[in-house]
Design a protein around this motif. Structure first.
Motif, PDB file in Angstrom:
ATOM      1  N   GLY A 159      40.278  58.363  35.970  1.00 21.93           N
ATOM      2  CA  GLY A 159      40.333  59.400  34.953  1.00 21.93           C
ATOM      3  C   GLY A 159      41.279  59.090  33.815  1.00 21.93           C
ATOM      4  N   ARG A 160      41.803  57.894  33.776  1.00 24.19           N
ATOM      5  CA  ARG A 160      42.738  57.562  32.706  1.00 24.19           C
ATOM      6  C   ARG A 160      42.358  56.229  32.087  1.00 24.19           C
ATOM      7  NH1 ARG A 160      48.132  56.764  35.010  1.00 24.19           N
ATOM      8  NH2 ARG A 160      48.773  56.909  32.853  1.00 24.19           N
ATOM      9  N   CYS A 161      42.701  56.081  30.800  1.00 23.55           N
ATOM     10  CA  CYS A 161      42.494  54.803  30.142  1.00 23.55           C
ATOM     11  C   CYS A 161      43.673  53.897  30.481  1.00 23.55           C
ATOM     12  CB  CYS A 161      42.407  54.977  28.630  1.00 23.55           C
ATOM     13  SG  CYS A 161      40.949  55.906  28.126  1.00 23.55           S
ATOM     14  N   VAL A 162      43.385  52.806  31.087  1.00 22.69           N
ATOM     15  CA  VAL A 162      44.459  51.857  31.390  1.00 22.69           C
ATOM     16  C   VAL A 162      44.082  50.494  30.844  1.00 22.69           C
ATOM     17  CG1 VAL A 162      45.292  53.018  33.462  1.00 22.69           C
ATOM     18  CG2 VAL A 162      43.438  51.358  33.640  1.00 22.69           C
ATOM     19  N   LYS A 163      45.111  49.685  30.584  1.00 18.60           N
ATOM     20  CA  LYS A 163      44.872  48.354  30.047  1.00 18.60           C
ATOM     21  C   LYS A 163      44.067  47.539  31.050  1.00 18.60           C
ATOM     22  CE  LYS A 163      47.545  45.096  27.592  1.00 18.60           C
ATOM     23  NZ  LYS A 163      48.757  44.321  27.749  1.00 18.60           N
ATOM     24  N   LYS A 164      43.048  46.877  30.556  1.00 23.37           N
ATOM     25  CA  LYS A 164      42.246  46.018  31.438  1.00 23.37           C
ATOM     26  C   LYS A 164      43.107  44.891  31.967  1.00 23.37           C
ATOM     27  CE  LYS A 164      37.586  46.217  29.667  1.00 23.37           C
ATOM     28  NZ  LYS A 164      36.749  45.582  28.665  1.00 23.37           N
ATOM     29  N   GLN A 165      43.141  44.710  33.246  1.00 25.99           N
ATOM     30  CA  GLN A 165      43.907  43.611  33.838  1.00 25.99           C
ATOM     31  C   GLN A 165      42.954  42.481  34.191  1.00 25.99           C
ATOM     32  OE1 GLN A 165      46.969  42.858  34.235  1.00 25.99           O
ATOM     33  NE2 GLN A 165      47.922  44.752  33.551  1.00 25.99           N
ATOM     34  N   PRO A 166      43.182  41.300  33.611  1.00 22.68           N
ATOM     35  CA  PRO A 166      42.335  40.188  34.031  1.00 22.68           C
ATOM     36  C   PRO A 166      42.571  39.915  35.510  1.00 22.68           C
ATOM     37  CG  PRO A 166      44.050  39.483  32.481  1.00 22.68           C
ATOM     38  CD  PRO A 166      44.221  40.946  32.670  1.00 22.68           C
ATOM     39  N   PRO A 167      41.601  39.337  36.177  1.00 24.92           N
ATOM     40  CA  PRO A 167      41.770  39.109  37.613  1.00 24.92           C
ATOM     41  C   PRO A 167      42.932  38.161  37.879  1.00 24.92           C
ATOM     42  CG  PRO A 167      39.884  37.899  36.761  1.00 24.92           C
ATOM     43  CD  PRO A 167      40.365  38.787  35.654  1.00 24.92           C
ATOM     44  N   VAL A 168      43.611  38.370  38.982  1.00 25.41           N
ATOM     45  CA  VAL A 168      44.689  37.456  39.374  1.00 25.41           C
ATOM     46  C   VAL A 168      44.072  36.348  40.227  1.00 25.41           C
ATOM     47  CG1 VAL A 168      46.818  37.222  40.699  1.00 25.41           C
ATOM     48  CG2 VAL A 168      46.465  39.219  39.236  1.00 25.41           C
ATOM     49  N   HIS A 169      44.155  35.127  39.724  1.00 26.56           N
ATOM     50  CA  HIS A 169      43.567  33.998  40.431  1.00 26.56           C
ATOM     51  C   HIS A 169      44.501  33.539  41.547  1.00 26.56           C
ATOM     52  CE1 HIS A 169      40.376  33.612  37.498  1.00 26.56           C
ATOM     53  NE2 HIS A 169      41.287  33.830  36.560  1.00 26.56           N
ATOM     54  N   VAL A 170      43.914  33.134  42.646  1.00 32.28           N
ATOM     55  CA  VAL A 170      44.720  32.725  43.790  1.00 32.28           C
ATOM     56  C   VAL A 170      44.626  31.220  43.979  1.00 32.28           C
ATOM     57  CG1 VAL A 170      45.143  33.038  46.248  1.00 32.28           C
ATOM     58  CG2 VAL A 170      44.248  34.942  44.883  1.00 32.28           C
ATOM     59  N   ARG A 171      45.770  30.553  43.864  1.00 30.55           N
ATOM     60  CA  ARG A 171      45.808  29.114  44.127  1.00 30.55           C
ATOM     61  C   ARG A 171      45.992  28.906  45.625  1.00 30.55           C
ATOM     62  NH1 ARG A 171      49.713  26.906  39.203  1.00 30.55           N
ATOM     63  NH2 ARG A 171      48.341  27.518  37.483  1.00 30.55           N
ATOM     64  N   ARG A 172      45.044  28.196  46.216  1.00 27.51           N
ATOM     65  CA  ARG A 172      45.037  28.036  47.666  1.00 27.51           C
ATOM     66  C   ARG A 172      45.378  26.612  48.099  1.00 27.51           C
ATOM     67  NH1 ARG A 172      42.873  32.660  49.408  1.00 27.51           N
ATOM     68  NH2 ARG A 172      41.603  33.755  47.859  1.00 27.51           N
ATOM     69  N   SER A 173      45.849  26.511  49.308  1.00 29.16           N
ATOM     70  CA  SER A 173      46.138  25.196  49.879  1.00 29.16           C
ATOM     71  C   SER A 173      44.841  24.397  49.956  1.00 29.16           C
ATOM     72  CB  SER A 173      46.721  25.364  51.281  1.00 29.16           C
ATOM     73  OG  SER A 173      46.713  24.113  51.934  1.00 29.16           O
ATOM     74  N   VAL A 174      44.852  23.179  49.447  1.00 31.30           N
ATOM     75  CA  VAL A 174      43.611  22.406  49.383  1.00 31.30           C
ATOM     76  C   VAL A 174      43.059  22.148  50.781  1.00 31.30           C
ATOM     77  CG1 VAL A 174      44.672  20.080  49.380  1.00 31.30           C
ATOM     78  CG2 VAL A 174      42.478  20.466  48.217  1.00 31.30           C
ATOM     79  N   HIS A 175      43.926  22.094  51.778  1.00 32.49           N
ATOM     80  CA  HIS A 175      43.460  21.855  53.135  1.00 32.49           C
ATOM     81  C   HIS A 175      42.814  23.084  53.766  1.00 32.49           C
ATOM     82  CE1 HIS A 175      44.532  17.679  53.898  1.00 32.49           C
ATOM     83  NE2 HIS A 175      45.565  17.880  53.106  1.00 32.49           N
ATOM     84  N   SER A 176      42.950  24.230  53.107  1.00 32.83           N
ATOM     85  CA  SER A 176      42.283  25.422  53.634  1.00 32.83           C
ATOM     86  C   SER A 176      40.879  25.559  53.041  1.00 32.83           C
ATOM     87  CB  SER A 176      43.111  26.671  53.313  1.00 32.83           C
ATOM     88  OG  SER A 176      42.982  26.990  51.927  1.00 32.83           O
ATOM     89  N   LEU A 177      40.533  24.665  52.112  1.00 30.46           N
ATOM     90  CA  LEU A 177      39.237  24.781  51.437  1.00 30.46           C
ATOM     91  C   LEU A 177      38.193  23.887  52.102  1.00 30.46           C
ATOM     92  CD1 LEU A 177      40.571  24.568  47.759  1.00 30.46           C
ATOM     93  CD2 LEU A 177      39.985  26.648  49.047  1.00 30.46           C
ATOM     94  N   ASP A 178      36.983  24.399  52.123  1.00 32.49           N
ATOM     95  CA  ASP A 178      35.861  23.655  52.657  1.00 32.49           C
ATOM     96  C   ASP A 178      35.565  22.466  51.724  1.00 32.49           C
ATOM     97  OD1 ASP A 178      33.450  22.818  53.580  1.00 32.49           O
ATOM     98  OD2 ASP A 178      32.524  24.820  53.626  1.00 32.49           O
ATOM     99  N   GLU A 179      35.421  21.280  52.309  1.00 34.11           N
ATOM    100  CA  GLU A 179      35.231  20.073  51.492  1.00 34.11           C
ATOM    101  C   GLU A 179      34.030  20.149  50.555  1.00 34.11           C
ATOM    102  OE1 GLU A 179      35.244  16.577  53.948  1.00 34.11           O
ATOM    103  OE2 GLU A 179      37.405  16.777  54.351  1.00 34.11           O
ATOM    104  N   SER A 180      32.989  20.866  50.983  1.00 36.31           N
ATOM    105  CA  SER A 180      31.824  20.964  50.097  1.00 36.31           C
ATOM    106  C   SER A 180      31.605  22.407  49.660  1.00 36.31           C
ATOM    107  CB  SER A 180      30.587  20.415  50.805  1.00 36.31           C
ATOM    108  OG  SER A 180      30.491  21.000  52.080  1.00 36.31           O
ATOM    109  N   GLY A 181      32.638  23.219  49.788  1.00 37.53           N
ATOM    110  CA  GLY A 181      32.542  24.630  49.416  1.00 37.53           C
ATOM    111  C   GLY A 181      32.670  24.835  47.912  1.00 37.53           C
TER     112      GLY A 181
END
Ligand code: C2O
Length: 541
Positions: free
Chosen positions: A78-100
């Motif tokens: 119900g209120r006008c608020v400043k648009k917040q761009p999404p907060v990007h999450v930097r992740r540990s590369v070893h937690s990522l799927d190799e072909s993901g």
């Protein structure tokens, strides 16, 4: 929450009218979260009045619709608020799927950047040249700052703008740089795509072991260990003290003489290991052409945040006008020149829209409290106790070198009071005027009062740290247009613990420097690998 409590919360709010209106809207409408005061943003009177007017201008609707909010605003609760761009999450590369999707987007973005002309500020080469290059002096090339307390801030900005360029190039709006957490021994092997020649994440110019998926030898584990840096409380130092973030200077230097503990280890050491004898990561001029550079620096940037989390007086140097206000130039995803300064990067989630996957829940308010009570610099007074003899300095080669340092006064009995001493006070060893001779992929272990017949081992408590020559080589100096000599670097080590139990003679400290070959595929030449002007022992109080 009781109604009385709601009213109390509202009364405490600085924009009570707006909030009351929201409350009314919320009660008659669908949405109002009253779990806490979090939805009731604090805003100044003028903004509140402006908002109120907008709401008044709204068509007769219970809650504002998109069109009643200004550009860049959105309707929430119900209120006008400043648009917040999404907060990007930097992740540990070893937690990522190799072909993901994350690694696929990363590879695609890099491939797209690599295909661009090097004159394009959003190209892979141009971006790498901002860090350093042998290709001459293009606009804003050779800008990286090392060896001073600007090191962490500059690289945070550099990564931020690079990541925006990469995100757009990848076509994936949720792309974030992964980080490489080599503190875990099983994560020092980089994920397969970085070792696959057909991938844009691969470069041949690396230590052969890295591309073969070989971990570094276990005895080199100290090179990947940030815990000594984390023990350091003060962000910056002056003179020959030690600090987490580096020497305080009034102007950023491409290569300053005073790296902080985190810059030295693990940062510099990892550069030298990944680069090996001839790879790109080993020199300032070529490092950022290796995709691993970006993951390495995301980790260093993350460690800066984890260091702050330890509190206990740890804080950014927000009281230093130069650190806060000196501006640096980069390019955005459209190739437009942008400038940035330290005060714009202290809070990554709020100011730069990114965080790390292990960022704690510490709220902004808690962080502010922490910074308030903290002092970024230890008030250090340094008193020299002794210095190595010989005007010619010391050459370091393929054999260990032991240097005695006579002391003008006996060392204070630091051992007895080691639990009480201030974390940034103690006995300090400073290696002055460190220069490499051009042989890459070499490090030196530093020992204090190592018994003569004892084999040096980094696991021994005579071990006080290591020297890296990253950024201190003649090829670095040449790329930076500094002829063949770098600004002489000084590196300090806290040796309080090492001398406490080992004061064989109260009037002498011996320092042993042991070379380490980081590239198993070659033998070190029988020639000087580095030079030191002098070794100094001081008391820091
Ligand atoms: Cu500007 Cu890791 O170096």
């Amino acid at each position: 929450m009781t109604f009385d409590r709601i009213v109390q919360v509202l009364t405490e709010s600085t924009s009570r009218r707006t909030v009351l209106r929201s409350l009314a809207l919320g009660m008659s409408g669908r949405l109002l979260t009253l779990g806490g005061a979090s939805g009731l943003a604090v805003e100044d009177k003028a903004t509140a009045a402006a908002r109120q007017k907008q709401h008044n201008d709204c068509p007769r609707s219970r809650r504002c619709k998109k069109r009643c909010c200004r550009r860049g605003e959105t309707c929430k609760g119900g209120r006008c608020v400043k648009k917040q761009p999404p907060v990007h999450v930097r992740r540990s590369v070893h937690s990522l799927d190799e072909s993901g999707p994350a690694l696929t987007a990363l590879a695609r973005g890099i491939a797209v950047m690599k295909a661009r002309e090097s004159s394009d500020p959003t190209s892979w080469i141009f971006q790498a040249n901002i860090h350093g290059t042998n290709d001459g002096a293009g606009a804003n090339w050779n800008q990286c700052t090392h060896g001073s307390f600007f090191f962490l801030a500059w690289h945070r900005m550099y990564l931020y703008w690079f990541e925006r360029i990469l995100r757009k190039a990848s076509g994936n709006p949720s792309l974030a740089l992964p980080y490489w957490d080599y503190s875990e021994s099983d994560q020092r092997i980089v994920p397969r795509p970085f070792r696959t020649p057909s991938s844009s994440l691969y470069v041949a110019q690396r230590n052969a072991d890295v591309n073969a998926g070989q971990p570094p030898p276990a005895e080199n584990a100290w090179m990947f260990d940030h815990s000594p840096a984390f023990e350091t409380v003060n962000f910056f130092h002056t003179g020959s003290g030690t600090s987490f973030g580096g020497l305080q200077v009034s102007e950023a230097l491409h290569s300053g003489g005073g790296a902080g503990q985190l810059e030295n280890t693990p940062h510099n050491q990892v550069h030298s290991w990944v680069g090996g004898g001839s790879g790109w990561m080993g020199t300032v001029a070529m490092a950022a052409r290796d995709p691993l550079f970006w993951l390495h620096h995301a980790n260093i940037d993350r460690l800066w945040k984890r260091w702050l989390d330890q509190a206990g007086g740890r804080a950014n140097p927000t009281g230093d006008g130069d650190w806060m206000n000196d501006t640096f130039t980069f390019f955005d995803e459209n190739g437009t020149e942008v400038t940035m300064s330290g005060k714009q990067i202290v809070d990554t989630a709020q100011q730069l829209n990114y965080r790390y996957d292990d960022d704690g829940a510490a709220s902004g308010a808690a962080a502010a409290r922490r910074e308030k009570g903290a002092s970024a610099a230890g008030k250090q007074s340094v008193k020299e106790l002794g210095k190595s003899k010989g005007a010619g300095g010391v050459d370091l080669g393929t054999d260990p070198v032991t240097v005695p340092i006579g002391l003008g006064a006996a060392l204070p009995d630091a051992g007895a009071s080691s639990t009480e001493r201030r974390a940034d006070a103690g006995v300090v060893l400073t290696l002055e005027g460190i220069q490499g001779t051009g042989v890459l992929g070499v490090a030196f272990e530093v020992y204090v009062n190592l018994p003569k017949d004892q084999q040096p081992s980094p696991r021994d408590d005579a071990f006080v740290g290591g020297v890296s020559l990253f950024g201190l080589q003649p090829q670095d100096a040449a790329a930076m247009g500094m002829g063949h000599t770098m600004m002489p670097a000084a590196l300090s080590f806290d040796i309080t613990g090492a001398v406490a139990g080992r004061r064989a003679s109260g009037r002498e400290v011996t320092v042993t420097l042991v070379p380490v070959n980081l590239d198993a595929s070659r033998r070190l030449p029988k020639a000087p690998l580095a030079h030191l002007d002098s070794l100094v022992v001081s008391i820091v109080q």
